[in-house]
Motif scaffolding. Structure first.
Motif, PDB file in Angstrom:
ATOM      1  N   LEU A 254       0.856  -1.178   0.000  1.00 16.37           N
ATOM      2  CA  LEU A 254       0.000   0.000   0.000  1.00 16.37           C
ATOM      3  C   LEU A 254       0.893   1.230   0.000  1.00 16.37           C
ATOM      4  O   LEU A 254       1.648   1.470   0.945  1.00 16.37           O
ATOM      5  CB  LEU A 254      -0.910   0.013   1.237  1.00 16.37           C
ATOM      6  N   ASN A 255       0.841   2.018  -1.080  1.00 18.32           N
ATOM      7  CA  ASN A 255       1.570   3.276  -1.166  1.00 18.32           C
ATOM      8  C   ASN A 255       0.628   4.402  -0.763  1.00 18.32           C
ATOM      9  O   ASN A 255      -0.477   4.519  -1.297  1.00 18.32           O
ATOM     10  CB  ASN A 255       2.078   3.504  -2.593  1.00 18.32           C
ATOM     11  N   ASP A 256       1.038   5.220   0.175  1.00 18.01           N
ATOM     12  CA  ASP A 256       0.141   6.236   0.706  1.00 18.01           C
ATOM     13  C   ASP A 256       0.979   7.393   1.252  1.00 18.01           C
ATOM     14  O   ASP A 256       2.215   7.415   1.122  1.00 18.01           O
ATOM     15  CB  ASP A 256      -0.741   5.621   1.797  1.00 18.01           C
ATOM     16  N   GLU A 257       0.308   8.350   1.884  1.00 18.13           N
ATOM     17  CA  GLU A 257       1.012   9.419   2.589  1.00 18.13           C
ATOM     18  C   GLU A 257       0.191   9.826   3.802  1.00 18.13           C
ATOM     19  O   GLU A 257      -1.045   9.743   3.807  1.00 18.13           O
ATOM     20  CB  GLU A 257       1.272  10.627   1.689  1.00 18.13           C
ATOM     21  N   ILE A 258       0.886  10.241   4.846  1.00 17.66           N
ATOM     22  CA  ILE A 258       0.256  10.771   6.057  1.00 17.66           C
ATOM     23  C   ILE A 258       0.891  12.118   6.340  1.00 17.66           C
ATOM     24  O   ILE A 258       2.117  12.212   6.473  1.00 17.66           O
ATOM     25  CB  ILE A 258       0.446   9.827   7.261  1.00 17.66           C
ATOM     26  N   ASP A 259       0.071  13.137   6.406  1.00 16.31           N
ATOM     27  CA  ASP A 259       0.563  14.494   6.649  1.00 16.31           C
ATOM     28  C   ASP A 259       1.654  14.858   5.643  1.00 16.31           C
ATOM     29  O   ASP A 259       2.708  15.402   5.990  1.00 16.31           O
ATOM     30  CB  ASP A 259       1.082  14.624   8.085  1.00 16.31           C
ATOM     31  N   ASN A 260       1.380  14.553   4.365  1.00 13.20           N
ATOM     32  CA  ASN A 260       2.262  14.853   3.243  1.00 13.20           C
ATOM     33  C   ASN A 260       3.579  14.098   3.269  1.00 13.20           C
ATOM     34  O   ASN A 260       4.502  14.437   2.519  1.00 13.20           O
ATOM     35  CB  ASN A 260       2.548  16.366   3.172  1.00 13.20           C
ATOM     36  N   GLU A 261       3.695  13.086   4.108  1.00 16.39           N
ATOM     37  CA  GLU A 261       4.892  12.258   4.117  1.00 16.39           C
ATOM     38  C   GLU A 261       4.570  10.923   3.458  1.00 16.39           C
ATOM     39  O   GLU A 261       3.709  10.188   3.933  1.00 16.39           O
ATOM     40  CB  GLU A 261       5.402  12.038   5.541  1.00 16.39           C
ATOM     41  N   PRO A 262       5.251  10.584   2.347  1.00 16.21           N
ATOM     42  CA  PRO A 262       4.961   9.331   1.652  1.00 16.21           C
ATOM     43  C   PRO A 262       5.459   8.122   2.440  1.00 16.21           C
ATOM     44  O   PRO A 262       6.563   8.139   2.996  1.00 16.21           O
ATOM     45  CB  PRO A 262       5.708   9.483   0.325  1.00 16.21           C
TER      46      PRO A 262
END
Length: 393
Positions: A302-310
Motif C-alpha cells: 500500500l503506497n500512501d502518505e500521512i501528513d504529506n509524508e509518503p
C-alpha cells in the motif's frame, strides 16, 4: 432506624467490593463506561470505604443479637457468609493479577536451541545491534515481560483483547519502575506502577489515573512478524522460551496468532472494519491512520502518505509479517510493488529492495529506507484510542 442502617451498610460493603473490580475487568457493560476516575477512587480508598460500611452495620448487628428474635440473627449470618464469598472472589479470583501471573523463570535460547514454532508471531526488538524476540503466545498471557537488552531495561507488553503489542522504557521520572497488571479500561490492559500506584494504559503508555496522570512512558521501536521472518533479518537473535509452569495458559492461546482462538474477546472478525477486524495503525506527527488488513493482504503493498509524508506498507509472502517505510529517498518519492521472493521493486527508479527496507540491486545498493512504527490491532481498539484517525480506503 437500625434496619435502615443495616441495609445501607450491607449494600455499601457489597458495592465497594464489586465495583472496585467491575469497572476495570471485562464484565458486561463495564468497558463501555468512562469510569476510570471512579474506579481509581474506589481502589485507592477501599480500606476507608470498608470501615464506613462496617461502622454502619455494627450498631444494628449488636442490637439484633441483644434481642430475642432469631430471624434477624439468621439474616446477619447469611449475609455475612455472602459477603465473605464476595470478598474472596473479588479480591483473590477476579482481579487481573490473580488471573494472569508474571513469568517466574525467564530464559532465552538462540535459533539453534529454540523450541518455538517458526511461524509463530513475535514482537521483535533491537537495541544497539542486539536482537530479541518475544512470542505473542507467551506475552499474550503474561501481558508484560520486564527485560533488558544489553544494559537497557525494557518493558514488552501485549493486550490480547486489543491485539496491541508495545515496548516501553520502564523508567519513570529517572527511576526504573516495576508494574503489575491491574485491570483494563475500554478493553485495554492497564498497569499500576509500584511507587506512585498510578495506572498506565498499555496501548498508549499514558498514565490515565493517579498522581502521574498525563505522563507518558517512552516507547521503543518494535516489529510484529513471524519468528522465521525475524530470524531471516536477525539470525543471532535470542528468543524468549515458555515458562513450563504456564504451559496450560499458553496452550489456550495456541490459535491466537491466526485469530481463530475460541475466546469471543480475542477472536478475529474476518470482515473489514468490524470491531475485531484487524487493521494496521500508523501515527505520524500526531496524526493517526488505519489500514484494513484484508486490503493489505489482497494488494500486498500500500503506497500512501500521512501528513504529506509518503509511506509504504508491505506484507511478506507469509501473509503475517508486515513493515512500513518512509519512501522519500534522495530526490525521489519511491512507489513500490511486489517483485518476487519477498522483494520489492520501485516503479520510479526500478531498484530492488528487500523486506528489511534495504536496496539489494541498483545504484543505491546497500542503502536503507527509514522504518515507520506500525501496529496490527483490532479496529475497536485503534479507533477508541485514536478517535480522530483517518482511514485508508
Amino acid at each position: 432506624m437500625k434496619s435502615i442502617l443495616f441495609i445501607v451498610g450491607v449494600l455499601w460493603l457489597f458495592a465497594a467490593e464489586i465495583l472496585r473490580v467491575y469497572f476495570i475487568m471485562p464484565f458486561p457493560g463495564s468497558q463501555q463506561m468512562n469510569s476510570i476516575d471512579l474506579a481509581y477512587f474506589i481502589s485507592t480508598h477501599i480500606v476507608l470505604l470498608r470501615l464506613i460500611g462496617y461502622a454502619l452495620i455494627s450498631y444494628p448487628i449488636l442490637e439484633y443479637y441483644r434481642g430475642k428474635a432469631w430471624f434477624p440473627k439468621l439474616i446477619v449470618v447469611l449475609l455475612g457468609i455472602a459477603y465473605i464469598a464476595v470478598f474472596y472472589l473479588f479480591n483473590y479470583r477476579f482481579q487481573a493479577d490473580k488471573m494472569f501471573y508474571k513469568a517466574q523463570h525467564q530464559w532465552f535460547a538462540n535459533a539453534t536451541n529454540d523450541t518455538t514454532y517458526k511461524n509463530s508471531l513475535v514482537i521483535g526488538v533491537v537495541i544497539n545491534g542486539i536482537a530479541k524476540a518475544y512470542p505473542l503466545q507467551i506475552i499474550g498471557y503474561h501481558h508484560q515481560i520486564a527485560d533488558s537488552i544489553g544494559s537497557v531495561p525494557i518493558l514488552v507488553t501485549y493486550c490480547t483483547v486489543c491485539r496491541t503489542g508495545r515496548v516501553y522504557s520502564p523508567e519513570v521520572n529517572g527511576k526504573k519502575e516495576t508494574f503489575r497488571l491491574v485491570g483494563m479500561d475500554h478493553f485495554n490492559a492497564m498497569f499500576e506502577d509500584s511507587t506512585t500506584k498510578s495506572w498506565w494504559r498499555q496501548a498508549t503508555g499514558e498514565a490515565i489515573a493517579g498522581p502521574l496522570k498525563g505522563q507518558q512512558l517512552k516507547e521503543l521501536p518494535c516489529n510484529q512478524l513471524t519468528l522465521a521472518a525475524w530470524l531471516m533479518e536477525y539470525p543471532n537473535s535470542l528468543i524468549l522460551q515458555p515458562d513450563e509452569k504456564f504451559k496450560k495458559q499458553y496452550a489456550e492461546l495456541k490459535n491466537y496468532d491466526k485469530g481463530t482462538v475460541k475466546s469471543k474477546l480475542e477472536k478475529r472478525d474476518s470482515a473489514s472494519w468490524k470491531p475485531k477486524s484487524w487493521v494496521v495503525g500508523i501515527i505520524q506527527h500526531n496524526k493517526a491512520k488505519a489500514y484494513d488488513w484484508n486490503t493489505l493482504t489482497q494488494q500486498q503493498v500500500l503506497n500512501d502518505e500521512i501528513d504529506n509524508e509518503p509511506i509504504a506498507i508491505v506484507l511478506e509472502s507469509d501473509t503475517a509479517s508486515f513493515h512500513a517505510f518512509h519512501t522519500d529517498f534522495g530526490n525521489n518519492v519511491l512507489r513500490f510493488q511486489k517483485y518476487a521472493n519477498n522483494l520489492l521493486i520501485d516503479t520510479t527508479t526500478h531498484t530492488i529492495w528487500n523486506m528489511a527496507g534495504e536496496c539489494v540491486e541498483g545504484p543505491s545498493k546497500g542503502a536503507r529506507l527509514q522504518p515507520v512504527q506500525c501496529y496490527q490491532e483490532f479496529w475497536h481498539s485503534w479507533k477508541t484510542f485514536h478517535p480522530n484517525t483517518m482511514v485508508y480506503r
